[in-house]
Each structure stands twice: as structure tokens, then as C-alpha cells.
Scaffold this motif. Sequence first.
Motif, PDB file in Angstrom:
ATOM      1  N   LYS A   1      26.878  -1.293  10.421  1.00 61.11           N
ATOM      2  CA  LYS A   1      26.852   0.057   9.850  1.00 61.11           C
ATOM      3  C   LYS A   1      25.422   0.536   9.642  1.00 61.11           C
ATOM      4  O   LYS A   1      25.124   1.730   9.772  1.00 61.11           O
ATOM      5  N   HIS A   2      24.532  -0.405   9.340  1.00 58.65           N
ATOM      6  CA  HIS A   2      23.134  -0.053   9.067  1.00 58.65           C
ATOM      7  C   HIS A   2      22.223  -0.469  10.224  1.00 58.65           C
ATOM      8  O   HIS A   2      21.077  -0.886  10.005  1.00 58.65           O
TER       9      HIS A   2
ATOM     10  N   THR B   1      17.879  -5.395   3.166  1.00 59.25           N
ATOM     11  CA  THR B   1      17.264  -6.390   2.299  1.00 59.25           C
ATOM     12  C   THR B   1      18.295  -7.374   1.760  1.00 59.25           C
ATOM     13  O   THR B   1      19.512  -7.138   1.824  1.00 59.25           O
ATOM     14  N   ARG B   2      17.787  -8.469   1.222  1.00 64.91           N
ATOM     15  CA  ARG B   2      18.664  -9.476   0.621  1.00 64.91           C
ATOM     16  C   ARG B   2      19.453  -8.877  -0.543  1.00 64.91           C
ATOM     17  O   ARG B   2      20.643  -9.147  -0.709  1.00 64.91           O
ATOM     18  N   THR B   3      18.795  -8.042  -1.341  1.00 71.55           N
ATOM     19  CA  THR B   3      19.470  -7.413  -2.469  1.00 71.55           C
ATOM     20  C   THR B   3      20.603  -6.515  -2.006  1.00 71.55           C
ATOM     21  O   THR B   3      21.692  -6.500  -2.599  1.00 71.55           O
ATOM     22  N   MET B   4      20.381  -5.762  -0.942  1.00 74.81           N
ATOM     23  CA  MET B   4      21.426  -4.894  -0.399  1.00 74.81           C
ATOM     24  C   MET B   4      22.640  -5.709   0.029  1.00 74.81           C
ATOM     25  O   MET B   4      23.786  -5.332  -0.224  1.00 74.81           O
TER      26      MET B   4
ATOM     27  N   TRP C   1      28.428  -9.440  -1.244  1.00 75.79           N
ATOM     28  CA  TRP C   1      28.839 -10.474  -2.217  1.00 75.79           C
ATOM     29  C   TRP C   1      29.174  -9.906  -3.591  1.00 75.79           C
ATOM     30  O   TRP C   1      29.559 -10.628  -4.484  1.00 75.79           O
ATOM     31  N   ASP C   2      28.997  -8.589  -3.783  1.00 77.49           N
ATOM     32  CA  ASP C   2      29.330  -7.923  -5.032  1.00 77.49           C
ATOM     33  C   ASP C   2      28.536  -8.447  -6.222  1.00 77.49           C
ATOM     34  O   ASP C   2      29.021  -8.462  -7.348  1.00 77.49           O
ATOM     35  N   TYR C   3      27.296  -8.895  -5.945  1.00 77.51           N
ATOM     36  CA  TYR C   3      26.400  -9.254  -7.033  1.00 77.51           C
ATOM     37  C   TYR C   3      25.587  -8.019  -7.409  1.00 77.51           C
ATOM     38  O   TYR C   3      25.043  -7.351  -6.548  1.00 77.51           O
ATOM     39  N   HIS C   4      25.518  -7.741  -8.707  1.00 81.07           N
ATOM     40  CA  HIS C   4      24.765  -6.568  -9.168  1.00 81.07           C
ATOM     41  C   HIS C   4      23.765  -7.009 -10.225  1.00 81.07           C
ATOM     42  O   HIS C   4      24.109  -7.751 -11.133  1.00 81.07           O
TER      43      HIS C   4
END
Length: 218
Positions: free
Chosen positions: A198-199, A205-208, A214-217
Amino acid sequence: MYHELRKRGTSVVVNALAQRNPSARDEADRNGVVVMRLLIIEDDRDAADYLAKAFREVGHIADLASDGEEGLAHALDGQYDVLIVDRMLPKLDGLSVIGTLRSKGIETPALILSALGQVDDRVKGLRAGGDDYLPKPYSFSELLARTEVLARRHGSREEMIYRVGDLELDRLSHRVVRADKDIDLQPREFRLLEYLMKHAGQVVTRTMLLENVWDYHF
């Protein structure tokens, strides 16, 4: 982070992403109707089976969940065009399911079914994140029409099929094909691949990945 896909021989997607054709879009259809992938969250087994059978008979894909917690898990791990959510559910009520999804940035359209049909009830459901509200009893023809409208609105904003070189991912059927050969992926692996495709051509990035796959916020 990419090891899950490498194990299944699809690591080449990372290098192929920049080649994606952004205009590529395909819609599976039967008699001119786009096939929808639906999640029905309903604790009344007879009602759930009836709805699933009715949707399948007109060519759509329907998964079932019998309580709010199970429905939330399916909605988080699966890629659906529309969620059909009963308001009164065991373990986690329907409005809480939708609210949790919205708080995680998941905008899958949700149609609420409920015996509570007063204006205040409908307003509360819509303000909780629902996209439509249908009081019981209802006719299946109206439910089908409302569901199709929600799917069209959602589908007009997102491609149903992503292509990168000879790699193809179908968001409706959850099918991944490379060089005409099917690739079997686990739900999390599918979400990772889908997000990368999609991107395509963008920095991811790893955070994205942690937040969207992984639904980590943080």
C-alpha cells in the motif's frame, strides 16, 4: 521484522515495491456486483447463520463471530469491507467493539443492528463510530442495500488489489500470487505485506509497522 515474509519466500517484495503500478485496480464481481468480504458479529446463532447464508447466496464472503471479544479479534486481524455488528453482545458490546477499532485507527465501515431503535439510540450508535444503524426487525434486502453502499464508499477510497511487479495481493479474497503461484500467508504476514504494498515507493519506518501491523501504540 521482515523475517516472517522471508521464511515464505516473499522477501523480494521489499525490492519490488517501487515498481508498483498505482493505477492497477481490479474488482471481482458477479453479475456486476462487487464481491464484499463481511464480518457478522452476532450472538444469536440462528440470526447469524441466516445472515451468512443470505449474503453468501448473493455471492459475498461472510465470516462469523459470536461475541464482542471474538468479533474485535477478527476485525483487528482480518481485512473486511463492512462489519455488521449487533449492539447487544456478550463479553463486549457492539458499540465498544466499534469504539475500540476507531481508537486504533481502523476505519472499516460498521453497520449496527439493534432492537433499540429510538432516535437517541441511533444517535448514540453513530456517535460511537458506527456508519449506519438499522433497527430490528429489518428486511434482508434493505440490509444488503445498505451494506453495498458502505462497501462502495469504502472501496472508492482504497484499491482492492495491489500489484508490485509480478506480485499480486487481493484484499478481498486474502489471496497472494507471485508469478502465477499462490503464496500462503498467516494473517499477520498478510497485513505486513499489504501495508508495504500500500505504501510502495514510500519510506516505511519501524514505528509505522509496529503501529499499523502489530497494533503497538506509543
